[in-house]
Design an enzyme around this catalytic site. Structure first.
Site, PDB file in Angstrom:
ATOM      1  CE  LYS A  85      -3.619  -2.508   2.422  1.00  0.00           C
ATOM      2  NZ  LYS A  85      -4.326  -2.844   3.649  1.00  0.00           N
TER       3      LYS A  85
ATOM      4  CD  GLN B 287      -3.372  -4.512   6.731  1.00  0.00           C
ATOM      5  OE1 GLN B 287      -3.581  -3.476   6.115  1.00  0.00           O
ATOM      6  NE2 GLN B 287      -3.661  -5.689   6.224  1.00  0.00           N
TER       7      GLN B 287
ATOM      8  CG  ASP C 290      -9.658  -0.536   5.419  1.00  0.00           C
ATOM      9  OD1 ASP C 290      -9.504  -1.056   4.300  1.00  0.00           O
ATOM     10  OD2 ASP C 290      -8.933  -0.769   6.400  1.00  0.00           O
TER      11      ASP C 290
HETATM   12  N1  GUN Z   1      -6.678  -7.205   6.403  1.00  0.00           N
HETATM   13  C1  GUN Z   1      -7.032  -7.969   5.347  1.00  0.00           C
HETATM   14  N2  GUN Z   1      -7.688  -7.238   4.434  1.00  0.00           N
HETATM   15  C2  GUN Z   1      -7.751  -5.982   4.915  1.00  0.00           C
HETATM   16  C3  GUN Z   1      -8.319  -4.774   4.422  1.00  0.00           C
HETATM   17  O1  GUN Z   1      -8.912  -4.690   3.337  1.00  0.00           O
HETATM   18  N3  GUN Z   1      -8.164  -3.684   5.210  1.00  0.00           N
HETATM   19  C4  GUN Z   1      -7.530  -3.750   6.411  1.00  0.00           C
HETATM   20  N4  GUN Z   1      -7.461  -2.634   7.133  1.00  0.00           N
HETATM   21  N5  GUN Z   1      -7.016  -4.850   6.907  1.00  0.00           N
HETATM   22  C5  GUN Z   1      -7.127  -5.958   6.159  1.00  0.00           C
END
Ligand code: GUN
Length: 284
Positions: free
Chosen positions: A51, A95, A118
């Site tokens: 990211k 995350q 998100d």
């Molecule tokens: N962990 C696995 N997929 C995601 C996601 O799309 N966003 C976040 N914040 N954590 C994750």
């Protein structure tokens, strides 16, 4: 039988990034994405790095807050509160999964809905289901964009989603409904799963179990969207495989491979969400 079409994620993801860059070009400042990660879970470390790299690559600012596993919930909430108030912070992402001592829903609700790239905050979830404009979860929104990119019609189609997570299954159900699909959400307690999945024009597997979808579960010619990312050891080597067996892809009209299918859409949509958030914050 004709060979199924392979729906590669890269061109669809590049298209989303172009949209993000185009929004950024109208803004006076670069959007700034903040990603918060607790602990050193290898999958999370790798996702967060991706990211961060992609954000920088397209000319966004990006900060990764890599905090120790034993960070107190109150410290995490203080950081989120500071970023909520920082006018230069456009997007905040925590995350998941979080360590056990942290209340996940409390943390997700602490993020300002306007910066919740998100799309996990209850305000955005509400807007998603009620038809409003908000920020919507990246993998689910990326899948819709991928269907549009490849000209896969959703209106009136029978879409079966296997998996009911808050991250993928549930938001995708809402987005598919917004596209006028007929939506079924199946899960680990569903009876006669094969019968349900065989009714799908578009079958989405988002469970996280390697090989869950067998050839008998797929209608000939269906579109398969495989969201599973499972690390398995095959012939002594670490490999990434989806939730769908390779032999089941062969029955499909089109399918997303693993890796290289849905994966790249998630990060691209995150950056699009960040650009959109920055634009809306500016407009007030
Ligand atoms: N962990 C696995 N997929 C995601 C996601 O799309 N966003 C976040 N914040 N954590 C994750």
């Amino acid at each position: 039988m004709t060979e199924p079409r392979v729906l590669s994620g890269a061109p669809a993801a590049a298209h989303l990034l172009e949209r993000a860059v185009s929004i950024m070009s109208t803004l006076p400042n670069k959007p700034h994405l903040h990603v918060i990660r607790l602990g050193e879970d290898p999958a999370s470390v790798s996702y967060v790095r991706l990211k961060d790299q992609k954000a920088l690559e397209i000319g966004m600012d990006s900060t990764v807050h890599a905090l120790p596993e034993n960070t107190l919930e109150s410290e995490l909430l203080t950081l989120i509160s500071r970023l909520n108030r920082d006018p230069r912070a456009s997007g905040i992402l925590v995350q998941l999964p979080l360590p056990k001592h942290i209340n996940e829903s409390l943390v997700l609700e602490a993020v300002s809905p306007d910066k919740d790239v998100d799309g996990f905050h209850a305000v955005n979830v509400g807007k998603l289901w009620s038809g409003g404009e908000g920020l919507f979860p990246c993998t689910a929104a990326g899948i819709i964009e991928m269907c549009k990119f490849y000209g896969i019609a959703l209106e009136g189609m029978s879409v079966v989603i296997v998996g009911r997570s808050n991250i993928v299954g549930k938001p995708l159900a809402a987005l598919m409904l917004r596209e006028n699909a007929t939506v079924t959400v199946a899960h680990s307690r569903s009876k006669n799963l094969a019968e349900v999945t065989r009714g799908a024009d578009v079958l989405v597997a988002a469970v996280g179990r390697a090989g869950l979808i067998t050839p008998e579960m797929v209608r000939e010619g269906a579109v398969i969207i495989d969201v599973g990312v499972n690390r398995v050891v095959l012939e002594g080597k670490n490999r990434l495989v989806g939730d769908v067996q390779k032999a089941a892809y062969a029955r499909a009209g089109a399918y997303t491979p693993v890796p290289g299918g849905v994966g790249p859409l998630t990060v691209s949509h995150l950056l699009l969400n960040t650009a959109i958030a920055a634009q809306r914050l500016l407009e007030g």
